[in-house]
Structures are given as structure tokens and as C-alpha cells.
Design a protein around this motif. Sequence first.
Motif, short mmCIF file in Angstrom:
data_model
loop_
_atom_site.label_atom_id
_atom_site.label_comp_id
_atom_site.label_asym_id
_atom_site.label_seq_id
_atom_site.Cartn_x
_atom_site.Cartn_y
_atom_site.Cartn_z
N PRO A 171 -6.76 9.17 5.30
CA PRO A 171 -6.94 9.00 3.86
C PRO A 171 -7.01 7.51 3.49
CG PRO A 171 -5.27 10.65 4.30
CD PRO A 171 -5.59 10.01 5.61
N GLU A 172 -7.83 7.19 2.53
CA GLU A 172 -8.04 5.81 2.12
C GLU A 172 -6.75 5.05 1.80
OE1 GLU A 172 -9.77 2.32 1.42
OE2 GLU A 172 -10.85 4.07 2.17
N PRO A 173 -5.73 5.66 1.18
CA PRO A 173 -4.50 4.92 0.86
C PRO A 173 -3.78 4.34 2.07
CG PRO A 173 -4.59 6.91 -0.46
CD PRO A 173 -5.71 7.02 0.55
N LEU A 174 -4.15 4.78 3.28
CA LEU A 174 -3.52 4.24 4.48
C LEU A 174 -4.21 2.99 5.01
CD1 LEU A 174 -2.84 7.54 6.48
CD2 LEU A 174 -1.18 6.16 5.26
N ALA A 175 -5.31 2.61 4.40
CA ALA A 175 -6.13 1.51 4.92
C ALA A 175 -5.34 0.21 5.04
CB ALA A 175 -7.36 1.31 4.05
N ALA A 176 -4.59 -0.15 4.00
CA ALA A 176 -3.85 -1.42 4.02
C ALA A 176 -2.77 -1.41 5.10
CB ALA A 176 -3.23 -1.69 2.65
N LEU A 177 -2.10 -0.28 5.28
CA LEU A 177 -1.07 -0.18 6.31
C LEU A 177 -1.67 -0.35 7.70
CD1 LEU A 177 1.79 0.48 7.30
CD2 LEU A 177 1.22 2.90 7.12
N LEU A 359 4.60 -5.88 3.89
CA LEU A 359 5.03 -5.98 2.50
C LEU A 359 3.83 -5.95 1.57
CD1 LEU A 359 7.10 -6.45 0.28
CD2 LEU A 359 7.01 -8.90 0.79
N SER A 360 2.79 -6.70 1.93
CA SER A 360 1.57 -6.70 1.11
C SER A 360 0.92 -5.33 1.07
CB SER A 360 0.57 -7.73 1.66
OG SER A 360 1.10 -9.04 1.59
N ALA A 361 0.92 -4.64 2.23
CA ALA A 361 0.33 -3.30 2.29
C ALA A 361 1.11 -2.33 1.43
CB ALA A 361 0.29 -2.82 3.74
N TYR A 362 2.44 -2.41 1.47
CA TYR A 362 3.25 -1.51 0.66
C TYR A 362 3.02 -1.75 -0.82
CZ TYR A 362 7.06 1.25 -1.17
OH TYR A 362 7.78 2.19 -1.86
N LEU A 363 3.01 -3.02 -1.21
CA LEU A 363 2.80 -3.35 -2.62
C LEU A 363 1.44 -2.85 -3.10
CD1 LEU A 363 4.29 -6.95 -2.72
CD2 LEU A 363 5.29 -4.86 -3.67
N SER A 364 0.42 -2.99 -2.25
CA SER A 364 -0.91 -2.51 -2.61
C SER A 364 -0.92 -1.00 -2.78
CB SER A 364 -1.92 -2.93 -1.53
OG SER A 364 -3.19 -2.36 -1.77
N ALA A 365 -0.28 -0.30 -1.85
CA ALA A 365 -0.26 1.17 -1.92
C ALA A 365 0.59 1.65 -3.10
CB ALA A 365 0.29 1.74 -0.61
N TRP A 366 1.73 0.99 -3.33
CA TRP A 366 2.58 1.38 -4.46
C TRP A 366 1.85 1.16 -5.78
CZ3 TRP A 366 4.57 -0.34 -8.98
CH2 TRP A 366 5.64 0.36 -9.52
#
Length: 378
Positions: A171-177, A359-366
Motif C-alpha cells: 500500500p502507498e502509505p508504506l512508501a516512506a517507511l 522519524l521523518s517517515a512516521y511523521l509523513s505517514a501520521w
Amino acid sequence: MTVVLTPATVHDIADLRQLYFDVYGHGYPVPLGSDPAVMRRLIIDGTAHWLTARTDLGDVVGSAVVQTDAGSRIGKLVGLAVHSGHRGGGLASRLTGAVCGEAFGTGRLDSVYATVRVVTEGPQHVVVRNGFRPLGLMPNAVEVEGCESLALFARYADGVLERRAQVERVPEPLAALLSAASSGIGIDYAGTGRVPTRPATRAVTGAGPIELIAAPAFVRRRFLEHFPDAGDRFFPLHTPNAVLVAADGGFEAYADLDPVAGNCALVAVHPHPVAVTGALEALMTAVTRAGADYAETLLPLADTEALEVFLCSGFVPSAVYPAMRRIGGRFHDYVVLSRTSRQIDFRTTAVSALLQPYLSAYLSAWTSTYLPLHEVSR
């Protein structure tokens, strides 16, 4: 002063309890450092590697444990503690290296993971110096000295990462992680496709109340009845002690609920994770009322359908665990999704450079989960 590392024995329990109290006070949420029965079992039943650091005067000044889950070939580094009078000389790193070396030396583990406090950078550097790689960040994951975040790290046996099964799409929301993992672990997820998913929503229609049954022995028996095959109950080092049941009997969600630590691991759902579609909001309400402000679940990275159910109900991608599970000759990736009912505050979080991408990935997803796009663009 000479410090010698030796295996823990039952005769060390009183000294170890005093050590954990000296280091953590009353706030240590793990029975390993406070419950004599649990400590005795871990020392004598062969499921843990436990080393102590003792001075030539006989004082116990350090401790480290690797708990193991033989069925999953995974271990967990826990209970790392060094008395304040013996810090700064590398004892924590020495203990970590020795206990992990002993655990991997058996040949029965593919990886060992650690959840590391991030109130200071020191513990992060200790595990990294001993071969651990950063996997993610779980905000508000535990109650120690107040509500704290944890970082996930893992160390692998030789050749494990090279035998990963490729994941075709997520799923797209996992891209940053996954992008953070690519830089932090050195795994190339560039070839993994992205699947657009509908925006997360906290609105629920038609979801009935959730009943929570906290009867550990009953829950374990019923859990094994629903999941008699060990391959169907993969959540290493977590044993359910509660079950959340839909009023209409549509699903049973098994949980490792810890009100002392303020967290809950959703271990498995019968008949399938997708069965909780539309009911996760009510389920989270029940978990929060039971004393857990943080909940997480572990899902295969390749299970797009199950991932989308949780992503659309406010769960945020927090960590990825590459090559976590061995099936045949290949290793499969898993992802940790988490949700917290408390306000997240990173002001007292010491995030090392290795964790910054997470941290950046979490903030982006949140942000994409909880802030409408028109609010972000203002």
C-alpha cells in the motif's frame, strides 16, 4: 576494578532485582527485572541467555538477556542494565556483544531484535556497535518514566538478509517507511510497487460493542484451538492474555495486553485480520479502557489486504522487519503498524542520525492519516 561476565543463576535473582531497581526505580515495566518467578523461569528453562557483570568484590553491576522463541528462530535483547557507577567504560556494549554472541552461537536463531528507549542516544549506539540495524520508531509505545517512544533494531545471522523473498507491491502509505529502510538497512525496495489506498478514516458505521475477556489461561487454550498450527500464530515472544470479541461473533482478536506498560500487541485475529474491518475503532476503545494507550500489530509486508484494513483505521506504519520469518528456504518481511490514543510529543526524544529517516517517515505517514490534505496545504 575487574568486571567478569558470567551466566545468571537463581542465586543472583535478589541482586538482579536490586540492580534493576537502582537503574530504573519503580518504573521498570518488565517482569524480568522485578518478578522473581519470571526471572527464575527464564534462568532455568533454557529459553533465555542471561549474563551478569560482577565485580571482583562480588557486586552485580550489569545484566543483559536474550529471550528466545525456538519456533520462530527469533530472539529479543531485553533487560540491558548497567549500574550508574560503572557506566562510561563500555560495559553495556560488552554485555550486549557477549549475550548476543552466545545466542547466535547456538545456530538456532536467524535474528535478534531490540526495542530501545530513545530518551538518550546512548542505548542506540550500544546496539549499533554490536551489529544491530535500525528498523523503525514506535511513538508512545511504553510507560516507563512517563510515556516513552521506542526504536526497533535487529541483528541478523550470516546470510539471512540475502535470502529474502521479494515483495511485489505494498500500500502507498508504506512508501516512506520502505524508503527509510532502504537507507538505514541497505535493502533495495525500489522494485516494490505501490498500491493506492483509500484515505484513513475513523468513522465507523454499524460496528457493535467489543467485549474484552481478560482470563489468560482460558485465552491461551482458545487461542490454540483456533490456531493449532504454529505457522498460523506468528508473533514472536508474545502470548495472548486477553481476547476482544465482536458482539455478533464475527471475529476474535487475541491480544497481549499490558496495562502496567500501557501497551497492547494484537497478536492474531480469527478467522482472519480482515474480519476486523469496520470494528477497529470500537476495538481500540476497549483496549484504551483496559489501560493500554498504545496498540500495535505485526503483519506480512506482502499481505496488502490486511495492511489496508489497519491503515484505513488510523494505524500508522512504524517499523519494517526484513527477513523476519523463515518459511522453507526463504525469509519474509513483516511490518509493524501502531496506533496511540495519547498526544505524541517528540520534544524529549533523542533520535540518532540512523533513526532520523524513520522519524521523518512516521511523521509523513501520521500527517497523511490524521491531517486532511486541505489543512496541510494551508
